[in-house]
Write a protein that holds these residues in place. Structure first.
Motif, mmCIF file in Angstrom:
data_model
loop_
_atom_site.group_PDB
_atom_site.id
_atom_site.type_symbol
_atom_site.label_atom_id
_atom_site.label_comp_id
_atom_site.label_asym_id
_atom_site.label_seq_id
_atom_site.Cartn_x
_atom_site.Cartn_y
_atom_site.Cartn_z
ATOM 1 N N ASP A 116 0.837 -1.204 0.000
ATOM 2 C CA ASP A 116 0.000 0.000 0.000
ATOM 3 C C ASP A 116 0.872 1.255 0.000
ATOM 4 O O ASP A 116 0.617 2.215 -0.736
ATOM 5 C CB ASP A 116 -0.907 0.030 1.234
ATOM 6 N N LYS A 117 1.903 1.241 0.843
ATOM 7 C CA LYS A 117 2.786 2.410 0.952
ATOM 8 C C LYS A 117 3.544 2.645 -0.350
ATOM 9 O O LYS A 117 3.742 3.791 -0.769
ATOM 10 C CB LYS A 117 3.754 2.217 2.111
ATOM 11 N N LYS A 118 3.943 1.560 -0.983
ATOM 12 C CA LYS A 118 4.652 1.688 -2.258
ATOM 13 C C LYS A 118 3.756 2.332 -3.307
ATOM 14 O O LYS A 118 4.206 3.199 -4.078
ATOM 15 C CB LYS A 118 5.115 0.307 -2.726
ATOM 16 N N VAL A 119 2.476 1.927 -3.328
ATOM 17 C CA VAL A 119 1.519 2.523 -4.265
ATOM 18 C C VAL A 119 1.361 4.016 -3.984
ATOM 19 O O VAL A 119 1.313 4.835 -4.911
ATOM 20 C CB VAL A 119 0.156 1.808 -4.175
ATOM 21 N N ALA A 123 2.210 7.106 -6.444
ATOM 22 C CA ALA A 123 1.199 8.124 -6.748
ATOM 23 C C ALA A 123 1.748 9.518 -6.475
ATOM 24 O O ALA A 123 1.511 10.459 -7.250
ATOM 25 C CB ALA A 123 -0.059 7.877 -5.916
ATOM 26 N N ALA A 124 2.490 9.661 -5.367
ATOM 27 C CA ALA A 124 3.068 10.968 -5.021
ATOM 28 C C ALA A 124 4.055 11.420 -6.092
ATOM 29 O O ALA A 124 4.070 12.596 -6.492
ATOM 30 C CB ALA A 124 3.755 10.885 -3.667
ATOM 31 N N LYS A 125 4.861 10.473 -6.561
ATOM 32 C CA LYS A 125 5.833 10.793 -7.611
ATOM 33 C C LYS A 125 5.126 11.227 -8.892
ATOM 34 O O LYS A 125 5.495 12.229 -9.526
ATOM 35 C CB LYS A 125 6.714 9.575 -7.872
ATOM 36 N N THR A 126 4.074 10.487 -9.253
ATOM 37 C CA THR A 126 3.323 10.806 -10.482
ATOM 38 C C THR A 126 2.612 12.145 -10.362
ATOM 39 O O THR A 126 2.664 12.977 -11.281
ATOM 40 C CB THR A 126 2.281 9.698 -10.767
ATOM 41 N N TYR A 127 1.971 12.363 -9.212
ATOM 42 C CA TYR A 127 1.217 13.607 -9.062
ATOM 43 C C TYR A 127 2.147 14.814 -9.002
ATOM 44 O O TYR A 127 1.879 15.851 -9.622
ATOM 45 C CB TYR A 127 0.337 13.566 -7.818
ATOM 46 N N TYR A 128 3.249 14.685 -8.270
ATOM 47 C CA TYR A 128 4.185 15.807 -8.166
ATOM 48 C C TYR A 128 4.724 16.178 -9.544
ATOM 49 O O TYR A 128 4.854 17.361 -9.885
ATOM 50 C CB TYR A 128 5.338 15.458 -7.228
ATOM 51 N N LYS A 129 5.019 15.165 -10.346
ATOM 52 C CA LYS A 129 5.522 15.413 -11.698
ATOM 53 C C LYS A 129 4.487 16.132 -12.549
ATOM 54 O O LYS A 129 4.836 16.921 -13.441
ATOM 55 C CB LYS A 129 5.918 14.086 -12.345
ATOM 56 N N SER A 130 3.188 15.884 -12.282
ATOM 57 C CA SER A 130 2.120 16.501 -13.077
ATOM 58 C C SER A 130 1.892 17.968 -12.718
ATOM 59 O O SER A 130 1.263 18.700 -13.486
ATOM 60 C CB SER A 130 0.811 15.736 -12.886
ATOM 61 N N MET A 131 2.352 18.391 -11.547
ATOM 62 C CA MET A 131 2.113 19.768 -11.097
ATOM 63 C C MET A 131 3.045 20.742 -11.815
ATOM 64 O O MET A 131 4.233 20.465 -11.998
ATOM 65 C CB MET A 131 2.324 19.885 -9.584
ATOM 66 N N GLU A 147 3.480 12.162 -0.291
ATOM 67 C CA GLU A 147 3.470 10.768 0.170
ATOM 68 C C GLU A 147 2.672 10.642 1.462
ATOM 69 O O GLU A 147 1.847 9.737 1.617
ATOM 70 C CB GLU A 147 4.902 10.280 0.386
ATOM 71 N N LYS A 148 2.916 11.552 2.408
ATOM 72 C CA LYS A 148 2.210 11.512 3.695
ATOM 73 C C LYS A 148 0.707 11.729 3.499
ATOM 74 O O LYS A 148 -0.116 11.105 4.161
ATOM 75 C CB LYS A 148 2.780 12.567 4.635
ATOM 76 N N MET A 149 0.362 12.633 2.584
ATOM 77 C CA MET A 149 -1.062 12.878 2.298
ATOM 78 C C MET A 149 -1.718 11.624 1.737
ATOM 79 O O MET A 149 -2.836 11.270 2.105
ATOM 80 C CB MET A 149 -1.207 14.036 1.307
ATOM 81 N N TYR A 150 -1.021 10.974 0.816
ATOM 82 C CA TYR A 150 -1.565 9.748 0.228
ATOM 83 C C TYR A 150 -1.657 8.624 1.247
ATOM 84 O O TYR A 150 -2.590 7.820 1.197
ATOM 85 C CB TYR A 150 -0.711 9.313 -0.965
ATOM 86 N N LEU A 324 -4.106 8.308 -7.301
ATOM 87 C CA LEU A 324 -4.015 7.150 -6.405
ATOM 88 C C LEU A 324 -5.041 6.089 -6.784
ATOM 89 O O LEU A 324 -4.769 4.898 -6.743
ATOM 90 C CB LEU A 324 -4.234 7.596 -4.958
ATOM 91 N N ASN A 325 -6.220 6.537 -7.181
ATOM 92 C CA ASN A 325 -7.282 5.589 -7.538
ATOM 93 C C ASN A 325 -6.878 4.719 -8.737
ATOM 94 O O ASN A 325 -7.285 3.568 -8.838
ATOM 95 C CB ASN A 325 -8.564 6.354 -7.877
ATOM 96 N N ASN A 326 -6.064 5.276 -9.620
ATOM 97 C CA ASN A 326 -5.678 4.554 -10.834
ATOM 98 C C ASN A 326 -4.470 3.649 -10.652
ATOM 99 O O ASN A 326 -4.091 2.925 -11.573
ATOM 100 C CB ASN A 326 -5.405 5.547 -11.968
#
Length: 327
Positions: A116-119, A123-131, A147-150, A324-326
């Motif tokens: 779960d934590k790895k996912v 997600a944090a890496k993907t989202y940060y890159k999208s910003m 990461e902490k938020m996720y 994260l959902n994806n």
């Protein structure tokens, strides 16, 4: 992580009104007071929601709910002040629900697995890159913050799954039954007695209902719970074409004629509504019970100051939850 989609939807639909001064929960108000800390928006128990996290949620919910069918509601054609206030209310409600469910997780030994934590980290890496740079500057969030938020959001989802597994998904045909009837309501007792006499004499009920009812309708399809329990007790025991006597309710008198005692298609659909309402009630009860036991404190000064800049054209991110959902 597919369950996050349902969790997100049900959190948004719980009918709890949040204001800047307190939360209205099941008819009671929990007032926030004092200051939770310079960069802390609120505390529930020992958990603190940071300004960064609040801004990430605010940014995403502004863009998720700021567009309907491709129409931008943040244009000059709409009341953007009211829109902004509503989005802030929604954001605060969403955040507090996530934090309360994390408290529930701690109390009940529910944790994220290493997978779960790895996912969450992916997600944090993907989202940060999208910003873009403007969004990163606005939120102040770095990849570790995300990461902490996720972690918290994924844990809230895991709690939700645990709670939903406890919900009884068996619904009887009678409980789910949807019927169709002519409905006649009058507020005057003498008029009700007169109508009863005409029914006894053999007048066509449809004609009576369309002529005398004080409602804005005289034919209705409905399930249990839409009228009072006194009405349900009588009406859901009628056979097709049967007419009830006068039922005292709502400061007046109701008469019903059953047209279809069991609408099969609508009754089947209503089973899903009943199960979903059970899920919402379970979640609402847990939230209310925990918020009753844990002290809540909100930095109202900081929360009031959180806002979008006048030129927010580059603040378009709306994929925090979906990312994260994806995964």
């Amino acid at each position: 992580m597919k369950l996050l989609k349902r969790f997100c939807a049900i959190v948004f639909t719980i009918c709890i009104c949040v204001t800047f001064s307190g939360c209205e929960i099941a008819g009671r108000t929990v007032y926030f007071g004092g200051s939770s800390g310079f960069n802390t928006v609120f505390k529930i128990g020992d958990m603190k929601c940071s300004k960064k996290e609040a801004l990430v949620y605010l940014l995403n919910e502004k863009n998720i709910y700021g567009s309907v069918n491709g129409v931008n509601l943040w244009s000059d054609d709409y009341d953007t002040d009211t829109m902004a206030s509503s989005i802030k209310d929604l954001t605060l409600e969403h955040l507090t629900r996530v934090y309360v469910l994390n408290l529930y997780a701690m109390e009940n030994g529910i944790e994220l697995t290493d997978e779960d934590k790895k996912v969450c980290e992916e997600a944090a890496k993907t989202y940060y890159k999208s910003m873009n740079s403007k969004e990163r500057s606005f939120t102040g969030a770095r990849k570790k913050d995300l990461e902490k938020m996720y972690y918290k959001y994924a844990l809230a989802s895991k709690v939700y799954e645990s709670l939903m597994n406890s919900v009884d998904d068996e619904v009887s045909e009678d409980e789910a039954r949807v019927m169709e009837a002519f409905v006649l309501f009058v507020s005057d007792e003498a008029k009700a007695n007169e109508i009863q006499g005409m029914i006894d004499y053999g007048y066509t009920f449809e004609r009576l209902a369309s002529s005398y009812t004080e409602l804005d309708y005289y034919q209705k399809t409905f399930a249990r719970g839409e009228y009072s329990s006194d009405i349900d007790e009588v009406v859901f025991n009628l056979d097709t074409d049967e007419v009830s006597g006068a039922i005292s309710a709502d400061n007046g008198y109701y008469f019903f004629q059953c047209l279809d005692k069991y609408n099969e298609e609508l009754s089947e659909a209503n089973k899903e509504v009943i199960i979903e309402n059970r899920r919402k009630q379970v979640l609402s009860d847990i939230v209310s019970e925990l918020e009753d036991r844990y002290f809540s404190d909100m930095n109202t000064k900081l929360w009031d100051e959180l806002d979008f800049p006048e030129d927010a054209s580059e603040l378009t991110s709306a994929s925090f939850f979906e990312t994260l959902n994806n995964k």
